[in-house]
Design a protein around this motif. Structure first.
Motif, PDB file in Angstrom:
ATOM      1  N   PHE A   1      43.390  41.701  46.679  1.00  0.00           N
ATOM      2  CA  PHE A   1      44.334  42.245  45.709  1.00  0.00           C
ATOM      3  C   PHE A   1      44.943  43.550  46.216  1.00  0.00           C
ATOM      4  O   PHE A   1      44.853  44.583  45.551  1.00  0.00           O
ATOM      5  N   PRO A   2      45.601  43.528  47.379  1.00  0.00           N
ATOM      6  CA  PRO A   2      46.148  44.776  47.916  1.00  0.00           C
ATOM      7  C   PRO A   2      47.258  45.327  47.025  1.00  0.00           C
ATOM      8  O   PRO A   2      48.111  44.584  46.541  1.00  0.00           O
ATOM      9  N   GLY A   3      47.196  46.622  46.781  1.00  0.00           N
ATOM     10  CA  GLY A   3      48.222  47.272  45.981  1.00  0.00           C
ATOM     11  C   GLY A   3      48.099  47.071  44.485  1.00  0.00           C
ATOM     12  O   GLY A   3      48.935  47.554  43.733  1.00  0.00           O
ATOM     13  N   MET A   4      47.093  46.350  44.045  1.00  0.00           N
ATOM     14  CA  MET A   4      46.903  46.091  42.622  1.00  0.00           C
ATOM     15  C   MET A   4      45.828  47.034  42.088  1.00  0.00           C
ATOM     16  O   MET A   4      44.749  47.128  42.659  1.00  0.00           O
TER      17      MET A   4
ATOM     18  N   ALA B   1      47.554  34.215  26.754  1.00  0.00           N
ATOM     19  CA  ALA B   1      46.857  34.283  28.035  1.00  0.00           C
ATOM     20  C   ALA B   1      46.551  35.738  28.362  1.00  0.00           C
ATOM     21  O   ALA B   1      47.278  36.637  27.950  1.00  0.00           O
ATOM     22  N   VAL B   2      45.464  35.947  29.092  1.00  0.00           N
ATOM     23  CA  VAL B   2      45.099  37.274  29.588  1.00  0.00           C
ATOM     24  C   VAL B   2      45.175  37.205  31.100  1.00  0.00           C
ATOM     25  O   VAL B   2      44.637  36.290  31.716  1.00  0.00           O
ATOM     26  N   SER B   3      45.873  38.168  31.712  1.00  0.00           N
ATOM     27  CA  SER B   3      46.125  38.130  33.153  1.00  0.00           C
ATOM     28  C   SER B   3      45.709  39.445  33.815  1.00  0.00           C
ATOM     29  O   SER B   3      46.540  40.300  34.102  1.00  0.00           O
ATOM     30  N   PRO B   4      44.394  39.615  34.071  1.00  0.00           N
ATOM     31  CA  PRO B   4      43.941  40.842  34.721  1.00  0.00           C
ATOM     32  C   PRO B   4      44.100  40.773  36.240  1.00  0.00           C
ATOM     33  O   PRO B   4      44.307  39.703  36.810  1.00  0.00           O
ATOM     34  N   THR B   5      44.009  41.939  36.869  1.00  0.00           N
ATOM     35  CA  THR B   5      43.940  41.985  38.336  1.00  0.00           C
ATOM     36  C   THR B   5      42.464  41.912  38.698  1.00  0.00           C
ATOM     37  O   THR B   5      41.691  41.286  37.996  1.00  0.00           O
ATOM     38  N   VAL B   6      42.065  42.566  39.753  1.00  0.00           N
ATOM     39  CA  VAL B   6      40.666  42.558  40.167  1.00  0.00           C
ATOM     40  C   VAL B   6      39.863  43.505  39.268  1.00  0.00           C
ATOM     41  O   VAL B   6      40.348  44.549  38.848  1.00  0.00           O
ATOM     42  N   PHE B   7      38.642  43.106  38.942  1.00  0.00           N
ATOM     43  CA  PHE B   7      37.770  43.941  38.122  1.00  0.00           C
ATOM     44  C   PHE B   7      37.219  45.090  38.940  1.00  0.00           C
ATOM     45  O   PHE B   7      36.852  44.916  40.105  1.00  0.00           O
ATOM     46  N   THR B   8      37.129  46.240  38.326  1.00  0.00           N
ATOM     47  CA  THR B   8      36.562  47.413  39.007  1.00  0.00           C
ATOM     48  C   THR B   8      35.153  47.108  39.503  1.00  0.00           C
ATOM     49  O   THR B   8      34.777  47.507  40.614  1.00  0.00           O
ATOM     50  N   GLU B   9      34.401  46.373  38.711  1.00  0.00           N
ATOM     51  CA  GLU B   9      33.008  46.061  39.048  1.00  0.00           C
ATOM     52  C   GLU B   9      32.887  45.145  40.262  1.00  0.00           C
ATOM     53  O   GLU B   9      31.832  45.095  40.893  1.00  0.00           O
ATOM     54  N   SER B  10      33.910  44.405  40.617  1.00  0.00           N
ATOM     55  CA  SER B  10      33.846  43.512  41.778  1.00  0.00           C
ATOM     56  C   SER B  10      34.796  43.940  42.891  1.00  0.00           C
ATOM     57  O   SER B  10      35.092  43.161  43.794  1.00  0.00           O
TER      58      SER B  10
END
Length: 71
Positions: free
Chosen positions: A41-44, A24-33
């Protein structure tokens, strides 16, 4: 809780379905969005899409199984 369930499933399924692989791949928020979704996504730290794409490639083409890739 949903992310924890997916991570637990990946780890357990890797043992059960060997020699097939599951990751699985578990990213946070994308820089582009970040402008649209950053408040959710506070603090992420944001992550670039290119970094996430490399994680998916590693997940699919690599030899590891039962791994959670966090870009």
């Amino acid at each position: 809780m949903a992310n924890g369930a997916v991570e637990s499933f990946v780890r357990a399924a890797a043992v059960e379905i060997a020699p097939r692989r599951v990751n699985a791949v578990s990213p946070t928020v994308f820089t582009e969005s970040l402008a649209d979704y950053g408040d959710f996504f506070p603090g992420m730290p944001p992550v670039d899409l290119a970094v996430v794409a490399r994680s998916y490639v590693r997940s699919v083409e690599g030899a590891q199984t039962g791994q959670i890739f966090i870009p």
